[in-house]
Design a protein around this motif. Sequence first.
Motif, mmCIF file in Angstrom:
data_model
loop_
_atom_site.group_PDB
_atom_site.id
_atom_site.type_symbol
_atom_site.label_atom_id
_atom_site.label_comp_id
_atom_site.label_asym_id
_atom_site.label_seq_id
_atom_site.Cartn_x
_atom_site.Cartn_y
_atom_site.Cartn_z
ATOM 1 N N GLN A 155 37.114 31.357 -0.327
ATOM 2 C CA GLN A 155 36.479 30.121 0.113
ATOM 3 C C GLN A 155 36.629 29.022 -0.938
ATOM 4 O O GLN A 155 36.906 27.867 -0.604
ATOM 5 N N MET A 156 36.464 29.374 -2.213
ATOM 6 C CA MET A 156 36.615 28.387 -3.274
ATOM 7 C C MET A 156 38.033 27.821 -3.302
ATOM 8 O O MET A 156 38.220 26.621 -3.469
ATOM 9 N N SER A 157 39.019 28.680 -3.106
ATOM 10 C CA SER A 157 40.400 28.196 -3.117
ATOM 11 C C SER A 157 40.645 27.220 -1.971
ATOM 12 O O SER A 157 41.343 26.218 -2.139
ATOM 13 N N ARG A 158 40.038 27.480 -0.814
ATOM 14 C CA ARG A 158 40.164 26.538 0.308
ATOM 15 C C ARG A 158 39.427 25.241 0.017
ATOM 16 O O ARG A 158 39.909 24.152 0.359
ATOM 17 N N MET A 159 38.267 25.322 -0.617
ATOM 18 C CA MET A 159 37.494 24.123 -0.951
ATOM 19 C C MET A 159 38.272 23.207 -1.888
ATOM 20 O O MET A 159 38.241 21.987 -1.739
ATOM 21 N N LEU A 160 38.965 23.806 -2.840
ATOM 22 C CA LEU A 160 39.685 23.036 -3.847
ATOM 23 C C LEU A 160 41.132 22.765 -3.466
ATOM 24 O O LEU A 160 41.821 22.004 -4.146
ATOM 25 N N GLY A 161 41.610 23.402 -2.408
ATOM 26 C CA GLY A 161 42.988 23.205 -1.981
ATOM 27 C C GLY A 161 43.991 23.814 -2.942
ATOM 28 O O GLY A 161 45.045 23.238 -3.182
ATOM 29 N N ILE A 162 43.636 24.955 -3.509
ATOM 30 C CA ILE A 162 44.514 25.640 -4.445
ATOM 31 C C ILE A 162 44.757 27.066 -3.956
ATOM 32 O O ILE A 162 44.039 27.560 -3.085
ATOM 33 N N CYS A 163 45.751 27.742 -4.529
ATOM 34 C CA CYS A 163 46.008 29.132 -4.141
ATOM 35 C C CYS A 163 44.973 30.042 -4.811
ATOM 36 O O CYS A 163 44.308 29.657 -5.772
ATOM 37 N N GLU A 164 44.847 31.250 -4.298
ATOM 38 C CA GLU A 164 43.863 32.182 -4.846
ATOM 39 C C GLU A 164 44.179 32.554 -6.286
ATOM 40 O O GLU A 164 43.270 32.762 -7.089
ATOM 41 N N LYS A 165 45.446 32.643 -6.623
ATOM 42 C CA LYS A 165 45.824 32.975 -7.998
ATOM 43 C C LYS A 165 45.290 31.921 -8.967
ATOM 44 O O LYS A 165 44.751 32.251 -10.031
ATOM 45 N N ALA A 166 45.423 30.653 -8.604
ATOM 46 C CA ALA A 166 44.896 29.571 -9.441
ATOM 47 C C ALA A 166 43.373 29.626 -9.503
ATOM 48 O O ALA A 166 42.766 29.357 -10.547
ATOM 49 N N ALA A 167 42.738 29.995 -8.393
ATOM 50 C CA ALA A 167 41.279 30.107 -8.362
ATOM 51 C C ALA A 167 40.812 31.218 -9.309
ATOM 52 O O ALA A 167 39.861 31.030 -10.078
ATOM 53 N N TYR A 168 41.481 32.366 -9.269
ATOM 54 C CA TYR A 168 41.136 33.455 -10.185
ATOM 55 C C TYR A 168 41.338 33.030 -11.638
ATOM 56 O O TYR A 168 40.566 33.406 -12.514
ATOM 57 N N ARG A 169 42.370 32.235 -11.909
ATOM 58 C CA ARG A 169 42.634 31.765 -13.267
ATOM 59 C C ARG A 169 41.479 30.879 -13.751
ATOM 60 O O ARG A 169 41.038 30.986 -14.897
ATOM 61 N N LEU A 170 40.983 29.994 -12.874
ATOM 62 C CA LEU A 170 39.849 29.132 -13.243
ATOM 63 C C LEU A 170 38.611 29.966 -13.576
ATOM 64 O O LEU A 170 37.858 29.647 -14.493
ATOM 65 N N LEU A 171 38.407 31.049 -12.819
ATOM 66 C CA LEU A 171 37.254 31.912 -13.073
ATOM 67 C C LEU A 171 37.450 32.717 -14.352
ATOM 68 O O LEU A 171 36.527 32.842 -15.164
ATOM 69 N N LYS A 172 38.635 33.268 -14.541
ATOM 70 C CA LYS A 172 38.927 34.072 -15.732
ATOM 71 C C LYS A 172 38.756 33.247 -17.003
ATOM 72 O O LYS A 172 38.262 33.733 -18.012
ATOM 73 N N ASP A 173 39.165 31.977 -16.946
ATOM 74 C CA ASP A 173 39.043 31.078 -18.097
ATOM 75 C C ASP A 173 37.646 30.483 -18.239
ATOM 76 O O ASP A 173 37.411 29.655 -19.115
ATOM 77 N N ASN A 174 36.728 30.880 -17.369
ATOM 78 C CA ASN A 174 35.354 30.347 -17.345
ATOM 79 C C ASN A 174 35.317 28.837 -17.190
ATOM 80 O O ASN A 174 34.421 28.170 -17.694
ATOM 81 N N THR A 175 36.277 28.285 -16.476
ATOM 82 C CA THR A 175 36.311 26.860 -16.203
ATOM 83 C C THR A 175 35.286 26.502 -15.134
ATOM 84 O O THR A 175 34.703 25.427 -15.157
ATOM 85 N N ILE A 176 35.078 27.426 -14.206
ATOM 86 C CA ILE A 176 34.077 27.252 -13.146
ATOM 87 C C ILE A 176 33.053 28.369 -13.298
ATOM 88 O O ILE A 176 33.415 29.548 -13.414
ATOM 89 N N GLY A 177 31.783 27.989 -13.285
ATOM 90 C CA GLY A 177 30.715 28.967 -13.412
ATOM 91 C C GLY A 177 30.716 29.952 -12.257
ATOM 92 O O GLY A 177 31.014 29.588 -11.115
ATOM 93 N N HIS A 178 30.403 31.206 -12.548
ATOM 94 C CA HIS A 178 30.420 32.252 -11.535
ATOM 95 C C HIS A 178 29.633 33.460 -12.035
ATOM 96 O O HIS A 178 29.202 33.501 -13.181
ATOM 97 N N PHE A 179 29.460 34.422 -11.162
ATOM 98 C CA PHE A 179 28.913 35.720 -11.553
ATOM 99 C C PHE A 179 29.651 36.779 -10.758
ATOM 100 O O PHE A 179 30.389 36.466 -9.821
ATOM 101 N N ARG A 180 29.479 38.000 -11.154
ATOM 102 C CA ARG A 180 30.171 39.090 -10.474
ATOM 103 C C ARG A 180 29.166 40.100 -9.962
ATOM 104 O O ARG A 180 28.162 40.380 -10.603
ATOM 105 N N ILE A 181 29.461 40.633 -8.802
ATOM 106 C CA ILE A 181 28.724 41.765 -8.244
ATOM 107 C C ILE A 181 29.760 42.862 -8.097
ATOM 108 O O ILE A 181 30.636 42.773 -7.229
ATOM 109 N N GLY A 182 29.710 43.841 -8.993
ATOM 110 C CA GLY A 182 30.760 44.844 -9.033
ATOM 111 C C GLY A 182 32.062 44.177 -9.444
ATOM 112 O O GLY A 182 32.145 43.523 -10.470
ATOM 113 N N ARG A 183 33.073 44.294 -8.601
ATOM 114 C CA ARG A 183 34.366 43.671 -8.881
ATOM 115 C C ARG A 183 34.549 42.348 -8.145
ATOM 116 O O ARG A 183 35.607 41.734 -8.226
#
Length: 97
Positions: free
Chosen positions: A24-52
Amino acid sequence: MSLSQEKLYTMMFREYPDVVTVNQMSRMLGICEKAAYRLLKDNTIGHFRIGRTYKIPKPCICLYLQTSQCLASASLQLSSSNDRIAVSTAGNPQGRN
């Protein structure tokens, strides 16, 4: 004129839930999922995890869009000759996500 955080939150992305998935975030931002995961991995966008599974609060996406970090990925140049704004994506010369 600046919009308040609360007003911006209620206006943007109304069709999405308060906490979104990476897809959903990738659709909101108009980016691919790989780029969305990169933003999360780099802690550029705040998030939390439930399991994986990543969960992203919608206000974190709004905050990302408001910060200069978002503008650092695209360089804006105002062409004084014809008053157009040219956007070039840094590190992505073909303009693909």
